[in-house]
Design a protein around this motif. Structure first.
Motif, mmCIF file in Angstrom:
data_model
loop_
_atom_site.group_PDB
_atom_site.id
_atom_site.type_symbol
_atom_site.label_atom_id
_atom_site.label_comp_id
_atom_site.label_asym_id
_atom_site.label_seq_id
_atom_site.Cartn_x
_atom_site.Cartn_y
_atom_site.Cartn_z
ATOM 1 N N GLN A 35 0.820 -1.206 0.000
ATOM 2 C CA GLN A 35 0.000 0.000 0.000
ATOM 3 C C GLN A 35 0.857 1.260 0.000
ATOM 4 N N ILE A 36 1.922 1.270 0.788
ATOM 5 C CA ILE A 36 2.792 2.448 0.843
ATOM 6 C C ILE A 36 3.508 2.639 -0.492
ATOM 7 N N GLN A 37 3.955 1.536 -1.113
ATOM 8 C CA GLN A 37 4.604 1.645 -2.416
ATOM 9 C C GLN A 37 3.630 2.217 -3.455
ATOM 10 N N LYS A 38 2.381 1.762 -3.404
ATOM 11 C CA LYS A 38 1.374 2.265 -4.339
ATOM 12 C C LYS A 38 1.095 3.745 -4.063
ATOM 13 N N LEU A 39 1.018 4.131 -2.794
ATOM 14 C CA LEU A 39 0.783 5.529 -2.445
ATOM 15 C C LEU A 39 1.930 6.406 -2.944
ATOM 16 N N GLU A 40 3.163 5.947 -2.732
ATOM 17 C CA GLU A 40 4.319 6.722 -3.200
ATOM 18 C C GLU A 40 4.316 6.835 -4.726
ATOM 19 N N ALA A 41 3.906 5.768 -5.392
ATOM 20 C CA ALA A 41 3.856 5.801 -6.853
ATOM 21 C C ALA A 41 2.777 6.778 -7.328
ATOM 22 N N ASP A 42 1.625 6.780 -6.653
ATOM 23 C CA ASP A 42 0.547 7.693 -7.031
ATOM 24 C C ASP A 42 0.950 9.151 -6.830
ATOM 25 N N LEU A 43 1.677 9.418 -5.744
ATOM 26 C CA LEU A 43 2.059 10.788 -5.425
ATOM 27 C C LEU A 43 3.350 11.209 -6.113
ATOM 28 N N GLY A 44 4.125 10.236 -6.539
ATOM 29 C CA GLY A 44 5.382 10.554 -7.207
ATOM 30 C C GLY A 44 6.468 11.025 -6.254
ATOM 31 N N VAL A 45 6.396 10.614 -4.982
ATOM 32 C CA VAL A 45 7.390 11.017 -3.982
ATOM 33 C C VAL A 45 7.727 9.827 -3.106
ATOM 34 N N THR A 46 8.852 9.943 -2.367
ATOM 35 C CA THR A 46 9.205 8.950 -1.351
ATOM 36 C C THR A 46 8.735 9.469 0.002
ATOM 37 N N LEU A 47 8.021 8.629 0.743
ATOM 38 C CA LEU A 47 7.448 9.055 2.019
ATOM 39 C C LEU A 47 8.277 8.633 3.223
ATOM 40 N N PHE A 48 8.959 7.494 3.115
ATOM 41 C CA PHE A 48 9.769 6.978 4.221
ATOM 42 C C PHE A 48 11.178 6.644 3.711
ATOM 43 N N VAL A 49 12.146 6.790 4.584
ATOM 44 C CA VAL A 49 13.492 6.277 4.334
ATOM 45 C C VAL A 49 13.883 5.432 5.533
ATOM 46 N N ARG A 50 14.642 4.392 5.299
ATOM 47 C CA ARG A 50 15.075 3.510 6.390
ATOM 48 C C ARG A 50 16.408 4.004 6.949
ATOM 49 N N ASP A 51 16.466 3.988 8.274
ATOM 50 C CA ASP A 51 17.680 4.371 8.981
ATOM 51 C C ASP A 51 18.024 3.217 9.906
ATOM 52 N N GLY A 52 18.759 2.225 9.324
ATOM 53 C CA GLY A 52 18.995 0.987 10.058
ATOM 54 C C GLY A 52 17.689 0.224 10.171
ATOM 55 N N LYS A 53 17.286 -0.100 11.415
ATOM 56 C CA LYS A 53 16.015 -0.790 11.618
ATOM 57 C C LYS A 53 14.853 0.179 11.789
ATOM 58 N N ARG A 54 15.184 1.446 11.818
ATOM 59 C CA ARG A 54 14.144 2.450 12.014
ATOM 60 C C ARG A 54 13.773 3.071 10.671
ATOM 61 N N ILE A 55 12.637 3.690 10.665
ATOM 62 C CA ILE A 55 12.229 4.449 9.489
ATOM 63 C C ILE A 55 11.960 5.881 9.924
ATOM 64 N N ARG A 56 12.132 6.784 8.996
ATOM 65 C CA ARG A 56 11.799 8.173 9.285
ATOM 66 C C ARG A 56 11.131 8.781 8.049
ATOM 67 N N LEU A 57 10.347 9.820 8.321
ATOM 68 C CA LEU A 57 9.620 10.486 7.248
ATOM 69 C C LEU A 57 10.537 11.372 6.436
#
Length: 293
Positions: A35-57
């Motif tokens: 769902q997040i991949q589809k949302l990012e594709a629809d919006l044309g942006v990256t919403l999350f980045v991974r920082d080790g085991k954590r994610i950030r906006l």
């Protein structure tokens, strides 16, 4: 943009990660990333980045997180409003009606309807039968109340008959006669509605059948004004009985034995046209209230 994907996004933000979101009963782990991949594709942006085991906006993710909640609330409000329209609890109903049906008969029905359905906006236009039919035919009114019509594309449903009695001033000799017939009206000045009024057309046809002349008639656009003019003995007038519950001082109501003045009034609406649920409910209320009243 899928609202379900927005909800998933906000849940991830609130819980702080994909894994915690997957632990929620309403979320399947296999669909969260999709769902997040589809949302990012629809919006044309990256919403999350991974920082080790954590994610950030990302910056785009932070902007979406600020605006997604109001958007979802607006969507929910819209859904509720549309549901209200579908149930006849919201929306607008536009009515056109002749007088005196509009004020003397429709008013209590509209008042009760508004108490039960306060979110429904009502509009009422008043005119003669031709005006009412024109508004309904053009779609500017959902339905109307008027005398019989035969216009193409319109359906007519009779409800009741408007009856008439003669109003005369007490100083007029007719007020003292023991019984009145059409012959009694000769030499009297009649007060009549405007020529486009179907009430007048019905009245003139009935009077003509009895050889009652109306050449010296005075044309007045309002029944209430006619009543006041009768009070001043300017003439006599046939008034709808519904308007004679309270007559002006110095006037009396008389019956003319050989005249049976009646005009059918009913609902007019477009054939095979979409009608809001609230309009359908109001029409049924009008039927129950006015049918053969």
């Amino acid at each position: 943009m899928d609202l379900k994907m927005l909800k998933t996004f906000l849940t991830i933000v609130r819980l702080g990660g994909f894994q915690k979101t997957a632990e929620e009963p309403q979320y399947a782990q296999s669909t969260i990333s999709m769902q997040i991949q589809k949302l990012e594709a629809d919006l044309g942006v990256t919403l999350f980045v991974r920082d080790g085991k954590r994610i950030r906006l990302t910056e785009a993710g932070r902007m979406l997180s600020r605006q997604a909640e109001p958007l979802l609330k607006s969507a929910e409000s819209l859904r509720e409003a549309l549901a209200g329209v579908g149930q006849g609890m919201a929306g607008q109903v536009r009515i056109a009606s002749v007088e005196p049906a509009a004020t003397s008969r429709l008013s209590p029905v509209l008042a009760d309807f508004s108490k039960e359905r306060p979110a429904v906006k009502l509009s009422l236009e008043i005119g003669n039968t031709d005006f009412v039919c024109g508004r309904v035919a053009s779609g500017h009114a959902d339905f109307g109340l008027c005398s019989p019509v035969s216009s193409g594309g319109l359906r007519y449903e009779p409800l009741f008959q408007e009856t008439f009695s003669l109003l005369v001033a007490m100083e007029n000799p007719l007020s003292q006669e023991p019984a009145l017939s059409s012959d009694s009206l000769h030499g009297q000045r009649l007060l009549l509605k405007e020529r486009t009024c179907h009430y007048r057309a019905m009245m003139e046809i009935s009077l003509a059948e009895k050889a009652c002349m109306t050449e010296n008639a005075i044309e007045v656009g309002s029944f209430e004004a006619i009543k006041q003019l009768v009070q001043r003995n300017l003439g006599i007038a046939f008034i709808p009985d519904i308007l004679l519950k309270h007559i002006p001082d110095g006037t009396v109501v008389r019956q003319v034995s050989d005249l049976d003045l009646k005009l059918t009034i009913g609902l007019v609406y477009r054939e095979e046209a979409y009608s809001p649920q609230a309009a359908e409910i109001l029409m049924e209320n009008i039927r129950q209230s006015l049918l053969s009243s």
